[in-house]
Write a protein that holds these residues in place. Sequence first.
Motif, PDB file in Angstrom:
ATOM      1  N   MET A 167      50.939  19.457  28.490  1.00 46.90           N
ATOM      2  CA  MET A 167      49.695  20.223  28.439  1.00 46.90           C
ATOM      3  C   MET A 167      49.016  20.255  29.802  1.00 46.90           C
ATOM      4  N   ALA A 168      48.934  19.107  30.456  1.00 45.13           N
ATOM      5  CA  ALA A 168      48.354  19.076  31.798  1.00 45.13           C
ATOM      6  C   ALA A 168      49.176  19.919  32.759  1.00 45.13           C
ATOM      7  N   GLY A 169      50.504  19.848  32.644  1.00 41.50           N
ATOM      8  CA  GLY A 169      51.365  20.641  33.521  1.00 41.50           C
ATOM      9  C   GLY A 169      51.161  22.135  33.356  1.00 41.50           C
ATOM     10  N   TYR A 186      36.373  16.003  36.608  1.00 43.94           N
ATOM     11  CA  TYR A 186      36.326  16.604  35.278  1.00 43.94           C
ATOM     12  C   TYR A 186      35.568  15.746  34.275  1.00 43.94           C
ATOM     13  N   VAL A 187      35.492  14.449  34.540  1.00 41.02           N
ATOM     14  CA  VAL A 187      34.776  13.525  33.660  1.00 41.02           C
ATOM     15  C   VAL A 187      33.802  12.740  34.542  1.00 41.02           C
ATOM     16  N   PHE A 263      39.997  19.270  28.298  1.00 39.40           N
ATOM     17  CA  PHE A 263      38.824  19.954  27.755  1.00 39.40           C
ATOM     18  C   PHE A 263      37.972  20.536  28.878  1.00 39.40           C
ATOM     19  N   ALA A 264      37.716  19.747  29.916  1.00 38.82           N
ATOM     20  CA  ALA A 264      36.877  20.224  31.009  1.00 38.82           C
ATOM     21  C   ALA A 264      37.542  21.351  31.790  1.00 38.82           C
ATOM     22  N   PHE A 269      39.070  21.990  23.213  1.00 37.31           N
ATOM     23  CA  PHE A 269      39.326  20.612  22.845  1.00 37.31           C
ATOM     24  C   PHE A 269      40.824  20.341  22.945  1.00 37.31           C
ATOM     25  N   TYR A 270      41.169  19.098  23.260  1.00 40.63           N
ATOM     26  CA  TYR A 270      42.571  18.767  23.510  1.00 40.63           C
ATOM     27  C   TYR A 270      43.476  19.223  22.375  1.00 40.63           C
TER      28      TYR A 270
END
Length: 489
Positions: A167-169, A186-187, A263-264, A269-270
């Motif tokens: 997902m991050a990729g 981001y956080v 999310f950010a 949402f994840y």
Amino acid sequence: MEKSGARITASSSKRAPITMKDKSKRRHIRPVASGLLGVLMPFALSSTAQTPTHASLPTVQAATALPVNLENAPQQSPTQPMPYRVALRPDQVQPLPADFNVAAIESLAEQLTYGNRVPGMAMAIVQNGRILSARGYGVTDISNPQQVDAHTVFRLASLSKAFAGTMAGLLVNDGTLRWDSKVTDYVPGFRLATPEATNKLTVADVLSQRVGLTSNAYDRDVEANADYYTLTQKLATAPLRCAPGECYSYQNVAFSLVGDVVFAASGNFYEQAVEKRILKPLGMNDASLGLAGIQASSRWARPHVRSRNGWVSLTPKPTYYRVAPAAGVNASASDMAQWLLAHTGHRPDVLPAPLLATLHAPLVNTPGEMRSGWRHQRLDSAGYALGWRVFDYSGHQVVFHAGAVQGYRGLVALLPERDLGIAIMWNGESTLPSGMMPTILDRAIGLPAQRWLDVDTDFGSDNLMAEDAAPARGGKKGASSDRAVASPR
């Protein structure tokens, strides 16, 4: 995941490159196939380039790691993934041995459920873009038995970590995120024990288990029903064993920070992002995230634990579902077949080949993975990539992960040189099915048969059980069941 890294010893902050170890005293190691050096396939998006940093760590690069496109790529950071990776050409993929017998493998899986040795199992095998097998075995629930089939959903536990890395990729590929992005970008409220560590931690550090905390920080709190956000606040006072990016230490709570980053960066949402970008596009129609997801499935396998009277089925615990990036995905054999096809490069419309090569390339050594069971026998080096483990399996690269929570176990492996993917899941706290994975890998590579299971069967033209094997528990010939050591990580 529960007790997911208790036996891991984190490696030193100053690392030599991951290399194939010389184990010639034990056996002859074949050199890595030259087919692992393929054509260079750089990302088209310049946004995936990494900003050079000035960390003092040497570059970690495995003997089978995929080299950078030096002509087009920017200077590589010592601690972050290279965005330009080699992908295998179709002509470099080797065929499976002629005696690779899928029906015999399915027979082994079936036998493991006889006599309730394990309540139920599901297995998927793909090769060269084809699904060779996607089936269920045994029952979903000992107290209310229904047959496990290809669409029975199991809890994946830490097999979920590869979904988080993927997902991050995808966001990196979109240009909305970078591997070297700082988590605090981001956080903003996130803190580690020191300002230096807080400001250094990157997305890739989180996904490659290099946060710098002691192993499995606050997992016991997860098991005690603490909520995720309370635990992330505790990270501000958790002791550090190294600076971020400088040592390996397996995490579940800290790993799940990637969900906040997703999310950010995406505005979703994840759980929604994973469903939208991975599950639906790949046709993983039985898959879901969370406790509500598995309970809403039309057919799902209940978790089982041992008692004096045999297996007892339970209601799944909600605990590790609260750290969804680390352990939140549920899926069936049919779903996992699609996941394997994507990660073996046959869904470039969803997962581009250069992205896959980056996700599968090790960033840190994990020698603790080589200490027991089949890993001790077969592995010559081990590392952690982005939600995946990477092994030198007797001279052959294997991309791998294992998972375990109460009542569920699972294993996934990719063998790039054979374009092979394998997923095995079961719904009982038994170590026995762990031996299925090396059994299949050995046959796919063409290694001599080894006793990884205490099940007697003919596999192709060879018997898997040595004739002089010591009797197993219960009087059967073959290796004892404790040879198949569980891998709950």
